[in-house]
Design a protein around this motif. Sequence first.
Motif, PDB file in Angstrom:
ATOM      1  N   UNK A 252       2.704  52.648   7.427  1.00 34.70           N
ATOM      2  CA  UNK A 252       1.398  52.174   6.363  1.00 34.70           C
ATOM      3  C   UNK A 252       1.379  51.592   6.882  1.00 34.70           C
ATOM      4  N   UNK A 253       1.334  49.760   5.430  1.00 34.47           N
ATOM      5  CA  UNK A 253       1.011  48.971   5.518  1.00 34.47           C
ATOM      6  C   UNK A 253       1.998  47.622   5.232  1.00 34.47           C
ATOM      7  N   UNK A 254       2.582  46.786   6.058  1.00 38.25           N
ATOM      8  CA  UNK A 254       3.255  46.127   4.691  1.00 38.25           C
ATOM      9  C   UNK A 254       2.967  44.870   4.450  1.00 38.25           C
ATOM     10  N   UNK A 255       2.688  44.893   3.258  1.00 38.34           N
ATOM     11  CA  UNK A 255       1.550  43.848   2.388  1.00 38.34           C
ATOM     12  C   UNK A 255       2.765  42.675   1.498  1.00 38.34           C
ATOM     13  N   UNK A 256       3.257  41.401   1.925  1.00 41.06           N
ATOM     14  CA  UNK A 256       4.031  40.611   1.731  1.00 41.06           C
ATOM     15  C   UNK A 256       3.744  39.684   0.503  1.00 41.06           C
TER      16      UNK A 256
END
Length: 273
Positions: A252-256
């Motif tokens: 999916x997405x890595x939202x840091x």
Amino acid sequence: MDQYQSLDALFYDSAVGASFDGDLEFYVAEAVRIGGPALELGCGTGRITLPIAEAGVEITGSDLSPDMLRIAEAKAARLAPEVRAKVRFTQGDMRNLLLDGKFRLIICPFRAFLHNLTVEDQTATLKSVHNLLTDNGMFIFNVFDPNLRILVEHTSSLSGALKKMHEFKHPISGNKVIEWECRAIDLVEQRIEELRIHEEFDDLGRSVNRTAVPLHLRWIYRWEMEHLLQLCGFKVEALFGDFKHGPFKHGGEQIWLVQKNARTLFKTHFSRR
């Protein structure tokens, strides 16, 4: 890293607008929560920068492309004076930004961090962000999490089949534009080479113009990213898998959301790749 040509800038808003579900609202909410002054890296045409200013947060937008920034400035000029006073744009390389002052928040939306194609580029950008943040300032950014099944399917050369990505109206002629894409994957170097073709059609369905824009990205695995952040002086506050604060999931997405650590940075020595 200077990949954007003038036509890519012209079509940017039309092709990008619906790419993510909720990223604009997410970044605006975080900017309001943390407050300014804020800085956006890879701001493009101001798609996220300007709504943050409209929400009352002082923000600077930085991009390497003068074509993107000219469009952003033109959009900003149409805003109310009190909003226009909260935003400025500057041309710069995220690996070595020379800006006055410090920022409480730095963001890098729309996977722009992946334009860093080497470990040297990645660490240079992270250290640049670290230097520009206030003590305990926040850095928020997103990158895609590599789905190995999908990547393996694209390990051939760019001579593969074109895939239709977007359809929109030409912002000047009003003609239909179709964006096609083909890509090649290098699993060893973790690099994606894309060719984005914009084809314009007249009212009779005839192709009247066709342009190609190359794009190069280097993906980052979840634990690789966390290791880079720690080496460059950041403490992870949260990792989300979508822009609704959902849990991280593979592919999916890595939202840091990471905070500047006031401690001295590690001295890192990486070979050029």
